[in-house]
Enzyme design. Structure first.
Site, PDB file in Angstrom:
ATOM      1  CG  ASP A 142      93.444  76.544  17.656  1.00 28.01           C
ATOM      2  OD1 ASP A 142      93.815  75.961  18.685  1.00 28.01           O
ATOM      3  OD2 ASP A 142      93.027  75.941  16.638  1.00 28.01           O
ATOM      4  CE  LYS A 196      90.573  76.626  13.743  1.00 29.43           C
ATOM      5  NZ  LYS A 196      91.421  76.375  12.543  1.00 29.43           N
TER       6      LYS A 196
END
Length: 270
Positions: free
Chosen positions: A135, A8
C-alpha cells in the site's frame, strides 16, 4: 526538510483470491485522513551514514526493519545520499490498519527526492514504493483511490467525505497483517466495490464490507463492540480499517462519544 505522513482508512476491503507468490488479490478504496506523523531529515555533515531518532508512539520490532530506513536504503542503491539525521515522531498507531509505516516510507521517498533534487518522477516513486510495501504507492499521490492487485494497482476516484464528523478508535490490541490473512478465506464480492461507493454514505451499512471483520471480530470481540457502539451513537457508517485493529465511524454531526481504555482520534474534517 520536514513533512507530515498521514494515515489512511479502507472503505470496503474484499480479499478476492490467493496469488501464487503468497500474496492476495484484493479490492479496496484507500482514503487519506488527517492523522499524521512527523518526519524530518537534517544533513549531518558525515559521509553517507544515517541516524534515526524516533519519538512518540512506540514502534514494535527491530529499528533496522523500519520502513523509513528501507526507503532510504532503496534510494541509496541508485543515488548518493549524504549523511543525515532522521527524526520520526509517531502518532499513527502501530498495527491498526491505518498504513502508518507505509506512509512514513512513501513520504521518505518524496522527502529525499525533493531535498536532494534526485529527479525521480511520480511514476518512478510509485514503483520504488511498491518495492517497500503493497500500500506504499498510494501515499505518493495521496488521493482517494481504488486499489486492486495486492493494493498496488491504483485508480484515482472523486470522493469527498469532509462534511462528516469522523471518529477513529483503537483498542489496546495489535493485529498483525500476517495473523489477519491467516484467518481469511478469499472470495469474490457479491456486489463490486465501485458500485457500492457510488451510493450515498447512508446506504453503505450492510453493503460496504471488510472481509477481515468476521474472523477478527470472532477472535477479538472488543473490536466488534467498538463498531457496535459507534452505530449505537449514531454513526452513518462504521467499519474496521484494513486488517485492524482500529475502527472508524462517520457521523452527520459532532459527537462526544467516549471509549474507555482506547486511543481515540476525532476530526471535523478528513
Amino acid at each position: 526538510m520536514i513533512c507530515f505522513p498521514n494515515a489512511k482508512i479502507n472503505l470496503g476491503l474484499n480479499i478476492i483470491s490467493r496469488r501464487g507468490d503468497g500474496y492476495h488479490n484484493l479490492e479496496t478504496l484507500f482514503y487519506p485522513i488527517g492523522l499524521r506523523d512527523g518526519l524530518e531529515i537534517v544533513p549531518s555533515g558525515r559521509e553517507e551514514d544515517f541516524r534515526l531518532f524516533q519519538t512518540g508512539a512506540t514502534i514494535q520490532g527491530d529499528m533496522d526493519d523500519n520502513l523509513v530506513i528501507k526507503a532510504l536504503k532503496l534510494i541509496s542503491e541508485e543515488k548518493k545520499i549524504p549523511g543525515i539525521d532522521i527524526h520520526l515522531f509517531k502518532k499513527i498507531p502501530f498495527g491498526a490498519g491505518l498504513g502508518g509505516g507505509s506512509s512514513d516510507a512513501a513520504f521518505m521517498l518524496k522527502l529525499l527526492n525533493d531535498t536532494f533534487s534526485l529527479g525521480y518522477t511520480v511514476p518512478e516513486l510509485e514503483q520504488k514504493a511498491a518495492e517497500i510495501g503493497a500500500d506504499c504507492p498510494f501515499f505518493i499521490k495521496n488521493k482517494p483511490a481504488f486499489a486492486k492487485g495486492t493494493g498496488n494497482l491504483l485508480e484515482e476516484v472523486e470522493l469527498d467525505l469532509s462534511s462528516y464528523f469522523f471518529v477513529l478508535v483503537k483498542p489496546d490490541i495489535t493485529v498483525s497483517t500476517k495473523e489477519a490473512y491467516s484467518l481469511i478465506s478469499p472470495m469474490p464480492p457479491e456486489i463490486p466495490l465501485g458500485e457500492i461507493i457510488q451510493k450515498p454514505v447512508s446506504e453503505w451499512k450492510g453493503l460496504l464490507k471488510n472481509d477481515f471483520e468476521p474472523p477478527i471480530f470472532k477472535k477479538y470481540p472488543e473490536i466488534c463492540r467498538i463498531k457496535e457502539q459507534l452505530y449505537a451513537k449514531g454513526a452513518v457508517y462504521a467499519s474496521m480499517s484494513g486488517s485492524g485493529s482500529s475502527v472508524y465511524g462517520f457521523f452527520e454531526k459532532e459527537t462526544d462519544i467516549r471509549f474507555d481504555n482506547c486511543w481515540v482520534w476525532k476530526n471535523k474534517e478528513l
